[in-house]
Design a protein around this motif. Structure first.
Motif, mmCIF file in Angstrom:
data_model
loop_
_atom_site.group_PDB
_atom_site.id
_atom_site.type_symbol
_atom_site.label_atom_id
_atom_site.label_comp_id
_atom_site.label_asym_id
_atom_site.label_seq_id
_atom_site.Cartn_x
_atom_site.Cartn_y
_atom_site.Cartn_z
ATOM 1 N N ASP A 244 1.176 -1.247 -4.815
ATOM 2 C CA ASP A 244 -0.028 -0.578 -4.654
ATOM 3 C C ASP A 244 -1.183 -1.144 -5.681
ATOM 4 O O ASP A 244 -1.118 -1.417 -6.735
ATOM 5 C CB ASP A 244 0.081 1.173 -4.898
ATOM 6 N N ARG B 153 -0.462 5.410 -9.580
ATOM 7 C CA ARG B 153 0.574 5.558 -8.426
ATOM 8 C C ARG B 153 1.705 4.928 -9.074
ATOM 9 O O ARG B 153 2.702 5.330 -8.757
ATOM 10 C CB ARG B 153 0.165 5.250 -7.077
ATOM 11 N N GLY C 48 0.915 -1.154 -0.046
ATOM 12 C CA GLY C 48 -0.011 -0.055 -0.040
ATOM 13 C C GLY C 48 0.923 1.129 -0.094
ATOM 14 O O GLY C 48 0.485 2.344 0.629
ATOM 15 N N THR C 49 1.800 1.107 -0.794
ATOM 16 C CA THR C 49 2.964 2.324 -0.730
ATOM 17 C C THR C 49 2.531 3.663 -1.110
ATOM 18 O O THR C 49 3.244 4.578 -0.802
ATOM 19 C CB THR C 49 4.086 1.849 -1.924
ATOM 20 N N GLY C 50 1.204 3.881 -1.977
ATOM 21 C CA GLY C 50 0.778 5.121 -2.209
ATOM 22 C C GLY C 50 1.819 5.789 -3.189
ATOM 23 O O GLY C 50 2.302 5.580 -4.070
ATOM 24 N N SER D 236 4.516 -0.980 6.162
ATOM 25 C CA SER D 236 3.227 -0.359 5.613
ATOM 26 C C SER D 236 2.757 0.712 6.496
ATOM 27 O O SER D 236 2.789 0.608 7.733
ATOM 28 C CB SER D 236 1.827 -1.454 5.427
#
Length: 250
Positions: A112, A117, A89-91, A158
């Motif tokens: 992600d 992104r 969920g690195t964004g 995370s």
């Protein structure tokens, strides 16, 4: 502007005993420029002021060193992190890209679920000249069952906003037995951690260490929850997409 940026970075990271070369500071500055540039056309972050980006994204990302390096805080700038790390969920790349810049020997996978992104992250990787880092588009529930990724990482990190039980079901299946999952939690998360203990046991892990502190020059409370994986995760987990969020393990 660059001088101000370097001063902010040195001050913030100095609080944690981290020293960066001018080359690495230059990579961070280019990362900041790209973040602001891309943010004009897509929603990457609501944090855009230089001082806030440095403090809330860059410095915060690197605080993971507090739970990786034990008590050797005076020597962080001498550390090598020879680990295979997944940032789930690195964004916009946090904490994975800052970890890669500061510790280039680490092998990083950025995962992600939003392809836009990933396009941004690939541009960052290319423009910063980073090697040994890959941005991947997909869902944790799917990749956590993929034999190329499942139980193949030394460390999963995370900063994703999710209940610790849910986040653990996403992250722990990626970690090798003997490896670690570090969750970045904000504020006081004692109740959430207590409620997640049953889920951690089901997933093959347990609490190893909890580090509480305040981000320098701010009132932002941060809690790093370090979870050690002691046995392989049952093939039942992660469950199908959407279920971990709706029905957290207990």
């Amino acid at each position: 502007m660059r001088e101000t940026f370097d001063l902010l970075m040195k001050k913030g990271l100095g609080e944690f005993g981290i020293g960066l070369s001018q080359d690495k500071l230059g990579q961070f500055y280019r990362y900041y420029e790209l973040l602001i540039e891309w943010n004009k056309v897509m929603n990457l972050t609501s944090i855009v002021e230089m001082e806030d980006v440095v403090r809330k994204h860059f410095v915060d990302s690197l605080t993971v060193i507090k739970v990786l390096c034990g008590e050797q805080e005076d020597h962080y700038n001498e550390w090598k992190i020879n680990l295979r790390i997944l940032d789930l969920g690195t964004g916009a790349g946090f904490p994975g890209v800052p970890i890669k810049i500061a510790f280039p020997e680490a092998e990083i996978v950025l995962l992600d679920s939003l392809n836009k992104r990933i396009q941004f992250l690939n541009d960052v990787i290319r423009q910063l000249g980073l090697h040994g880092i890959t941005a991947v588009h997909g869902r944790a529930e799917d990749f956590g069952r993929n034999p190329l990724y499942r139980e193949s990482f030394d460390l999963c990190v995370s900063r994703a906003v999710a209940n610790l039980s849910t986040l653990s079901e996403y992250c722990i299946p990626f970690v090798k037995s003997g490896g670690y999952f570090v969750a970045y939690k904000s504020g006081k998360a004692e109740n959430e951690i207590q409620e997640a203990k049953g889920a951690l046991k089901l997933l093959g892990g347990g609490i190893d260490r909890i580090e509480e502190f305040v981000i320098p020059d701010s009132d932002i409370e941060r809690m790093l929850v370090k979870i050690k994986k002691t046995e392989n995760t049952s093939k039942k987990y992660p469950r199908k997409a959407g279920i971990p969020g709706k029905e957290p393990l207990k």
